[in-house]
Enzyme design. Structure first.
Site, PDB file in Angstrom:
ATOM      1  N   ASP A 246       0.843  -1.196   0.000  1.00 33.06           N
ATOM      2  CA  ASP A 246       0.000   0.000   0.000  1.00 33.06           C
ATOM      3  C   ASP A 246       0.877   1.246   0.000  1.00 33.06           C
ATOM      4  O   ASP A 246       2.106   1.156   0.078  1.00 33.06           O
ATOM      5  CB  ASP A 246      -0.904   0.010   1.247  1.00 33.06           C
ATOM      6  CG  ASP A 246      -0.088  -0.024   2.534  1.00 33.06           C
ATOM      7  OD1 ASP A 246       0.280   1.061   3.027  1.00 33.06           O
ATOM      8  OD2 ASP A 246       0.214  -1.124   3.037  1.00 33.06           O
TER       9      ASP A 246
ATOM     10  N   ASP B 207       0.656   3.621   2.433  1.00 29.47           N
ATOM     11  CA  ASP B 207       0.452   4.203   3.754  1.00 29.47           C
ATOM     12  C   ASP B 207      -0.722   5.187   3.643  1.00 29.47           C
ATOM     13  O   ASP B 207      -1.705   4.885   2.959  1.00 29.47           O
ATOM     14  CB  ASP B 207       1.748   4.854   4.266  1.00 29.47           C
ATOM     15  CG  ASP B 207       1.770   4.968   5.789  1.00 29.47           C
ATOM     16  OD1 ASP B 207       1.496   3.942   6.452  1.00 29.47           O
ATOM     17  OD2 ASP B 207       2.052   6.039   6.320  1.00 29.47           O
TER      18      ASP B 207
END
Length: 296
Positions: free
Chosen positions: A210, A212
């Protein structure tokens, strides 16, 4: 030359490795308690392998409850010489995208409350962490990843946070824009510190899941999306790991970086002043430098 033995610490989504000859799950007792799980041992392409699921099978340990000292001690007791840490992480960089790997070479440690050293009162030791990962081992991981058609970035700074919550937006921006971190995770510290104290070569392979919370187009971290990417990353990691034995070869040279001699001048406590109980606990980790003084 020594005999190569590869230890793999598998992170979220990676709970086993495939293709081992004579596989066996083994329990290992350590003076630091029980490891995260039993350790899967066997061989691959003629090289001894040991696999430890960092969170335990079924993912029973959160980042703060992982028995890091026991894990590293157990691998050392099994004769492991080279540790490959595989872990999930978030990215702070546009060009480090989910599904890609980063071979980490630096850390910023923001963890708190974890036992970060094998040494302490009664036997004080200080190792260098200026270069906290092994370049030789990192190069091998990068080569294996490319051979597995994985997009891999050679070099990056890993921000180790305490967790288990993900970052606030303000924290994410600080880590990215002010501190210059490249990826963020919860488990590589104190693991890397302890591996250095145990004189083990250590490489960190961060698998991006991802962005973050800093990325304006991706929003906050969503566990459902992370799990989907974890599955694909785990498959890639197994492919990469399967290529490492032929790259590292059976006969292991002395580490040019000195990882395998990190304790050479690290222990400051004079032999007569050392706590016998702590010295006994350090037998697997630091026996190479402690045993000569124990026999005098």
């Amino acid at each position: 030359m020594t005999q190569t033995s590869i230890g793999v610490i598998g992170g979220s989504g990676l709970y086993q490795i495939d293709g081992l000859e004579n596989p066996q799950w083994r329990s290992v007792d350590t003076p630091w308690g029980a490891p995260s799980d039993q350790i899967l041992t066997g061989s691959l392409a003629g090289i001894d392998m040991a696999f430890l699921p960092r969170h335990g099978r079924g993912h029973v340990h959160c980042p703060a409850s992982i028995p890091y000292r026991a894990n590293i001690d157990a691998l050392k007791r099994l004769g492991v010489t080279d540790v490959i840490s595989v872990s999930a992480c978030g990215s702070f960089r546009h060009d480090m995208a989910p599904g890609e790997f980063v071979i980490v070479d630096q850390f910023i440690d923001r963890t708190v409350g974890r036992e970060a050293s094998f040494f302490g009162a009664g036997c004080v030791g200080h190792v260098s962490l200026a270069s906290p990962t092994c370049a030789r081992l990192g190069d091998a991981c990068a080569t294996a990843a490319r051979a597995a058609s994985i997009k891999v970035h050679r070099g990056g700074t890993y921000l180790a946070m305490e967790g288990p919550q993900f970052s606030t937006l303000a924290e994410s921006r600080i880590y990215r824009d002010v501190w210059g971190a490249d990826v963020i995770g919860m488990t590589n510290m104190p693991e890397a510190r302890l591996a250095r104290e145990a004189e083990l070569c250590y490489a960190s392979v961060a698998m991006i899941t991802d962005y973050d919370s800093w990325h304006p187009d991706h929003g906050e971290v969503d566990v459902t999306q992370i799990i989907a990417i974890l599955t694909g990353n785990a498959d890639k990691a197994r492919d990469m790991l399967g290529r490492l034995p032929t790259l590292l070869k059976a006969n292991r040279p002395i580490c040019a970086q000195g990882c395998d001699r990190a304790l050479e001048h690290a222990i400051l406590t004079a032999p007569p002043a050392r706590d016998p109980a702590l010295v006994t606990r350090l037998d697997a980790v630091a026996g190479r430098v402690l045993r000569p003084h124990m026999t005098r």
